[in-house]
Design a protein around this motif. Structure first.
Motif, PDB file in Angstrom:
ATOM      1  N   ILE A 163      48.947  53.327  87.511  1.00 52.84           N
ATOM      2  CA  ILE A 163      49.388  52.488  88.620  1.00 52.84           C
ATOM      3  C   ILE A 163      50.894  52.266  88.578  1.00 52.84           C
ATOM      4  O   ILE A 163      51.553  52.161  89.635  1.00 52.84           O
ATOM      5  CB  ILE A 163      48.632  51.132  88.617  1.00 52.84           C
ATOM      6  CG1 ILE A 163      48.985  50.307  89.849  1.00 52.84           C
ATOM      7  CG2 ILE A 163      48.906  50.357  87.345  1.00 52.84           C
ATOM      8  CD1 ILE A 163      48.579  50.933  91.155  1.00 52.84           C
ATOM      9  N   ARG A 164      51.475  52.236  87.393  1.00 53.13           N
ATOM     10  CA  ARG A 164      52.930  52.049  87.299  1.00 53.13           C
ATOM     11  C   ARG A 164      53.684  53.229  87.899  1.00 53.13           C
ATOM     12  O   ARG A 164      54.726  53.050  88.537  1.00 53.13           O
ATOM     13  CB  ARG A 164      53.335  51.835  85.845  1.00 53.13           C
ATOM     14  CG  ARG A 164      52.890  50.487  85.275  1.00 53.13           C
ATOM     15  CD  ARG A 164      53.115  50.402  83.790  1.00 53.13           C
ATOM     16  NE  ARG A 164      52.310  51.386  83.059  1.00 53.13           N
ATOM     17  CZ  ARG A 164      52.285  51.495  81.744  1.00 53.13           C
ATOM     18  NH1 ARG A 164      53.031  50.692  80.999  1.00 53.13           N
ATOM     19  NH2 ARG A 164      51.522  52.393  81.159  1.00 53.13           N
ATOM     20  N   ALA A 165      53.161  54.434  87.698  1.00 53.54           N
ATOM     21  CA  ALA A 165      53.799  55.613  88.283  1.00 53.54           C
ATOM     22  C   ALA A 165      53.714  55.580  89.811  1.00 53.54           C
ATOM     23  O   ALA A 165      54.648  56.010  90.498  1.00 53.54           O
ATOM     24  CB  ALA A 165      53.139  56.881  87.740  1.00 53.54           C
ATOM     25  N   ILE A 166      52.615  55.057  90.337  1.00 53.11           N
ATOM     26  CA  ILE A 166      52.476  54.951  91.793  1.00 53.11           C
ATOM     27  C   ILE A 166      53.458  53.921  92.333  1.00 53.11           C
ATOM     28  O   ILE A 166      54.093  54.129  93.377  1.00 53.11           O
ATOM     29  CB  ILE A 166      51.030  54.579  92.175  1.00 53.11           C
ATOM     30  CG1 ILE A 166      50.056  55.633  91.643  1.00 53.11           C
ATOM     31  CG2 ILE A 166      50.883  54.439  93.690  1.00 53.11           C
ATOM     32  CD1 ILE A 166      48.592  55.271  91.816  1.00 53.11           C
ATOM     33  N   ARG A 167      53.612  52.795  91.618  1.00 52.14           N
ATOM     34  CA  ARG A 167      54.586  51.784  92.039  1.00 52.14           C
ATOM     35  C   ARG A 167      56.003  52.358  92.035  1.00 52.14           C
ATOM     36  O   ARG A 167      56.794  52.104  92.940  1.00 52.14           O
ATOM     37  CB  ARG A 167      54.555  50.588  91.088  1.00 52.14           C
ATOM     38  CG  ARG A 167      53.339  49.705  91.176  1.00 52.14           C
ATOM     39  CD  ARG A 167      53.504  48.528  90.208  1.00 52.14           C
ATOM     40  NE  ARG A 167      52.237  47.955  89.815  1.00 52.14           N
ATOM     41  CZ  ARG A 167      51.905  47.642  88.578  1.00 52.14           C
ATOM     42  NH1 ARG A 167      52.762  47.828  87.581  1.00 52.14           N
ATOM     43  NH2 ARG A 167      50.722  47.106  88.316  1.00 52.14           N
ATOM     44  N   ASP A 168      56.330  53.120  90.994  1.00 49.00           N
ATOM     45  CA  ASP A 168      57.696  53.621  90.823  1.00 49.00           C
ATOM     46  C   ASP A 168      58.052  54.690  91.854  1.00 49.00           C
ATOM     47  O   ASP A 168      59.205  54.783  92.275  1.00 49.00           O
ATOM     48  CB  ASP A 168      57.872  54.205  89.418  1.00 49.00           C
ATOM     49  CG  ASP A 168      57.845  53.139  88.330  1.00 49.00           C
ATOM     50  OD1 ASP A 168      57.995  51.945  88.670  1.00 49.00           O
ATOM     51  OD2 ASP A 168      57.639  53.500  87.158  1.00 49.00           O
ATOM     52  N   ASN A 169      57.044  55.513  92.246  1.00 48.20           N
ATOM     53  CA  ASN A 169      57.354  56.616  93.167  1.00 48.20           C
ATOM     54  C   ASN A 169      56.148  56.916  94.048  1.00 48.20           C
ATOM     55  O   ASN A 169      55.450  57.905  93.862  1.00 48.20           O
ATOM     56  CB  ASN A 169      57.768  57.865  92.389  1.00 48.20           C
ATOM     57  CG  ASN A 169      58.488  58.880  93.270  1.00 48.20           C
ATOM     58  OD1 ASN A 169      58.326  58.883  94.492  1.00 48.20           O
ATOM     59  ND2 ASN A 169      59.270  59.757  92.648  1.00 48.20           N
ATOM     60  N   PRO A 170      55.884  56.050  95.025  1.00 45.89           N
ATOM     61  CA  PRO A 170      54.727  56.264  95.894  1.00 45.89           C
ATOM     62  C   PRO A 170      54.812  57.560  96.701  1.00 45.89           C
ATOM     63  O   PRO A 170      53.787  58.181  96.993  1.00 45.89           O
ATOM     64  CB  PRO A 170      54.717  55.026  96.802  1.00 45.89           C
ATOM     65  CG  PRO A 170      56.100  54.461  96.728  1.00 45.89           C
ATOM     66  CD  PRO A 170      56.601  54.800  95.358  1.00 45.89           C
ATOM     67  N   GLN A 171      56.020  57.967  97.055  1.00 42.26           N
ATOM     68  CA  GLN A 171      56.173  59.202  97.829  1.00 42.26           C
ATOM     69  C   GLN A 171      55.716  60.420  97.018  1.00 42.26           C
ATOM     70  O   GLN A 171      55.035  61.321  97.542  1.00 42.26           O
ATOM     71  CB  GLN A 171      57.632  59.385  98.282  1.00 42.26           C
ATOM     72  CG  GLN A 171      58.120  58.342  99.274  1.00 42.26           C
ATOM     73  CD  GLN A 171      58.525  57.035  98.630  1.00 42.26           C
ATOM     74  OE1 GLN A 171      58.665  56.950  97.388  1.00 42.26           O
ATOM     75  NE2 GLN A 171      58.727  55.998  99.437  1.00 42.26           N
TER      76      GLN A 171
ATOM     77  N   ARG B 173      46.428  68.505  97.283  1.00 41.86           N
ATOM     78  CA  ARG B 173      44.974  68.556  97.131  1.00 41.86           C
ATOM     79  C   ARG B 173      44.251  68.499  98.480  1.00 41.86           C
ATOM     80  O   ARG B 173      43.026  68.497  98.531  1.00 41.86           O
ATOM     81  CB  ARG B 173      44.501  67.368  96.292  1.00 41.86           C
ATOM     82  CG  ARG B 173      44.821  67.445  94.825  1.00 41.86           C
ATOM     83  CD  ARG B 173      43.786  68.267  94.123  1.00 41.86           C
ATOM     84  NE  ARG B 173      43.791  68.050  92.681  1.00 41.86           N
ATOM     85  CZ  ARG B 173      42.842  68.509  91.885  1.00 41.86           C
ATOM     86  NH1 ARG B 173      41.830  69.180  92.375  1.00 41.86           N
ATOM     87  NH2 ARG B 173      42.912  68.316  90.581  1.00 41.86           N
ATOM     88  N   GLY B 174      45.032  68.356  99.567  1.00 44.58           N
ATOM     89  CA  GLY B 174      44.412  68.200 100.875  1.00 44.58           C
ATOM     90  C   GLY B 174      43.935  66.797 101.141  1.00 44.58           C
ATOM     91  O   GLY B 174      43.113  66.561 102.041  1.00 44.58           O
ATOM     92  N   GLU B 175      44.433  65.820 100.360  1.00 46.50           N
ATOM     93  CA  GLU B 175      44.030  64.429 100.498  1.00 46.50           C
ATOM     94  C   GLU B 175      45.042  63.659 101.342  1.00 46.50           C
ATOM     95  O   GLU B 175      46.238  63.963 101.358  1.00 46.50           O
ATOM     96  CB  GLU B 175      43.926  63.768  99.112  1.00 46.50           C
ATOM     97  CG  GLU B 175      42.917  64.404  98.179  1.00 46.50           C
ATOM     98  CD  GLU B 175      41.506  63.927  98.427  1.00 46.50           C
ATOM     99  OE1 GLU B 175      41.347  62.871  99.076  1.00 46.50           O
ATOM    100  OE2 GLU B 175      40.565  64.603  97.974  1.00 46.50           O
ATOM    101  N   ALA B 176      44.552  62.637 102.035  1.00 43.33           N
ATOM    102  CA  ALA B 176      45.421  61.781 102.840  1.00 43.33           C
ATOM    103  C   ALA B 176      46.266  60.884 101.935  1.00 43.33           C
ATOM    104  O   ALA B 176      45.885  60.609 100.792  1.00 43.33           O
ATOM    105  CB  ALA B 176      44.576  60.919 103.781  1.00 43.33           C
ATOM    106  N   PRO B 177      47.414  60.394 102.427  1.00 40.93           N
ATOM    107  CA  PRO B 177      48.241  59.467 101.637  1.00 40.93           C
ATOM    108  C   PRO B 177      47.455  58.208 101.294  1.00 40.93           C
ATOM    109  O   PRO B 177      46.722  57.676 102.121  1.00 40.93           O
ATOM    110  CB  PRO B 177      49.409  59.140 102.584  1.00 40.93           C
ATOM    111  CG  PRO B 177      49.432  60.259 103.580  1.00 40.93           C
ATOM    112  CD  PRO B 177      48.021  60.700 103.744  1.00 40.93           C
ATOM    113  N   MET B 178      47.612  57.752 100.072  1.00 41.43           N
ATOM    114  CA  MET B 178      46.858  56.585  99.605  1.00 41.43           C
ATOM    115  C   MET B 178      47.742  55.521  98.977  1.00 41.43           C
ATOM    116  O   MET B 178      47.264  54.448  98.631  1.00 41.43           O
ATOM    117  CB  MET B 178      45.811  57.020  98.574  1.00 41.43           C
ATOM    118  CG  MET B 178      44.696  57.876  99.137  1.00 41.43           C
ATOM    119  SD  MET B 178      43.687  57.000 100.351  1.00 41.43           S
ATOM    120  CE  MET B 178      42.990  55.708  99.344  1.00 41.43           C
ATOM    121  N   SER B 179      49.026  55.777  98.814  1.00 42.06           N
ATOM    122  CA  SER B 179      49.868  54.843  98.062  1.00 42.06           C
ATOM    123  C   SER B 179      49.935  53.474  98.723  1.00 42.06           C
ATOM    124  O   SER B 179      49.925  52.442  98.042  1.00 42.06           O
ATOM    125  CB  SER B 179      51.271  55.412  97.874  1.00 42.06           C
ATOM    126  OG  SER B 179      51.926  55.573  99.131  1.00 42.06           O
TER     127      SER B 179
END
Length: 430
Positions: free
Chosen positions: A4-12, A21-27
């Motif tokens: 989760i810290r990596a997602i906070r630091d760089n959601p893009q 992966r063909g997945e929609a944005p989730m951040s």
């Protein structure tokens, strides 16, 4: 599971990884949940501090004989206690929601994984062996005359339904010999540690390696809550579940021969003839637990371990790196090894060797303690078939078949068959 810290630091960057992966944005959804959870935790901690201050003041009010203040503070403590409990419950619920969401998202891909839509876009990295030039039309394994007496699908269907087999005689013995040969090679030549594990596991073990929650329909669950393992990856990897390992004990390299069980959900009509796709099968599985900086080298080493089995059996194969559209849910990078099946006139997968990075380790809280005394870090996990025993049997039978319905067997298996070298047209070993 993702950090989760990596997602906070760089959601893009996280959304870009999902897009591969063909997945929609989730951040945005993840960070909204995370912010609400953190705010609720902070509020609970603030209320807890207020409760503690009021509790300390109660004694002073009582000692001073200030009954009114004593009553007020007592009531405040009771109210704060209830408020703290409510906030902690709400924070816990948000924490579960966040964890459940992260559990459903696939691993990121290694930078060198090629982009592509499906298996047609996988990239071949090498071939080994010469395809045999038959002077007759090669048959599929179940059509070979010497195989028919020892491979009974009708009785298996009576016993269990479709996609099962009863093996007997020479065919059953070759199958058993292959498993023993694979184990011995991995133990004696490749330095893996032989391990025997259960085939029934607790549900949390399936969560640990990523089979749950998304892929429950692919496996079998018993009425008392155990799951039948789809592969020994589940048990071997979970040996380090909720464990802190000394760095000096890494890498750990396991190998196990087990029964495996898969429902084959969604594969109706595919490979229904013969032994290629079964609900119950045997596999020799390799698992490695490493430091993060060693995992990619270990991936290459494990791939060579699997390839070596095919080379010793003199079976032609090719190795491909899977593209983004063909990757497994929990894997960072995968090599598929495909053996040549002359009866089908094509290469078919016989091993997938994958590195998961810290994805599984985060799900199962598997860490190592650095030798320099630093903070425990998540290990990296890897797994690979070394090999699928039934598919190896198919390859041995089809590549060794003769025009009279007999099968010449690989030299590497002769010691395991007490010197027998051939499956005769009547199904006996000679």
């Amino acid at each position: 599971m993702h950090d989760i810290r990596a997602i906070r630091d760089n959601p893009q960057a996280f959304d870009a990884a999902l897009a591969r992966r063909g997945e929609a944005p989730m951040s945005s959804e993840i960070l909204t949940l995370d912010e609400a959870r953190r705010a609720k935790i902070l509020a609970a901690e603030t209320a807890q501090a207020d409760q503690n201050r009021a509790a300390k003041a109660i004694g002073a009010a009582k000692a001073a004989g200030n009954d009114a203040e004593f009553t007020r503070l007592r009531d405040e403590v009771a109210a704060k206690k209830s408020e703290v409990a409510q906030m902690q419950a709400e924070a816990k619920e948000l924490d579960h929601k966040l964890a459940d969401l992260l559990m459903t998202l696939p691993n990121r891909l290694a930078d060198d994984v090629p982009d592509g839509a499906d298996e047609a876009d996988n990239v071949e990295i090498r071939q080994h062996g010469t395809l045999r030039n038959f002077d007759f039309t090669p048959r599929e394994h179940y059509e070979i005359e010497g195989v028919k007496p020892g491979m009974d699908f009708e009785t298996a269907a009576k016993l269990s339904g479709s996609r099962f087999v009863v093996m007997s005689g020479g065919v059953a013995r070759i199958h058993r010999a292959l498993a023993q040969f694979m184990l011995d090679t991995h133990i004696e030549d490749h330095g893996l540690s032989e391990t025997w594990t259960p085939v029934l596991v607790r549900e949390e073990m399936m969560y640990g390696t990523g089979q749950l929650p998304k892929f429950g329909e692919d496996s079998y669950k018993t009425t008392n809550g155990w799951w039948l393992v789809p592969t020994a990856e589940v048990t071997l990897t979970n040996i380090v579940n909720d464990t802190v390992i000394d760095e000096d004990d890494l890498p750990r390299r396991y190998v196990a021969h087990t029964q495996c069980f898969r429902s084959e959900a969604g594969s109706a009509g595919r490979d229904t003839a013969g032994m290629l796709r079964q609900h119950q099968f045997e596999k020799v599985e390799m698992v490695s637990i490493t430091r993060p900086e060693d995992s990619m080298a270990e991936h290459a080493r494990m791939t060579r371990c699997a390839e070596a089995i095919l080379e010793k059996l003199d079976l032609p194969y090719r190795t491909v790196v899977l593209c983004s559209g063909d990757m497994g849910f929990g894997m960072l990078k995968t090599h598929d090894i495909e053996v040549w099946l002359p009866g089908q006139g094509t290469y078919r997968e016989i091993s997938s060797v994958s590195v998961a990075g810290d994805f599984q380790a985060r799900r199962m809280n598997a860490r190592y303690k650095p030798a320099d005394g630093g903070k425990p870090q998540f290990v990296h996990t890897l797994n690979g078939s070394g090999l699928a025993v039934g598919r190896a049997l198919i390859a041995v039978l089809e590549n060794g078949q003769a025009t009279d319905g007999s099968v010449d067997l690989p030299v590497a298996l002769h010691p395991y068959l007490r010197g027998k070298t051939r499956l005769s047209p009547d199904g006996t070993l000679v």
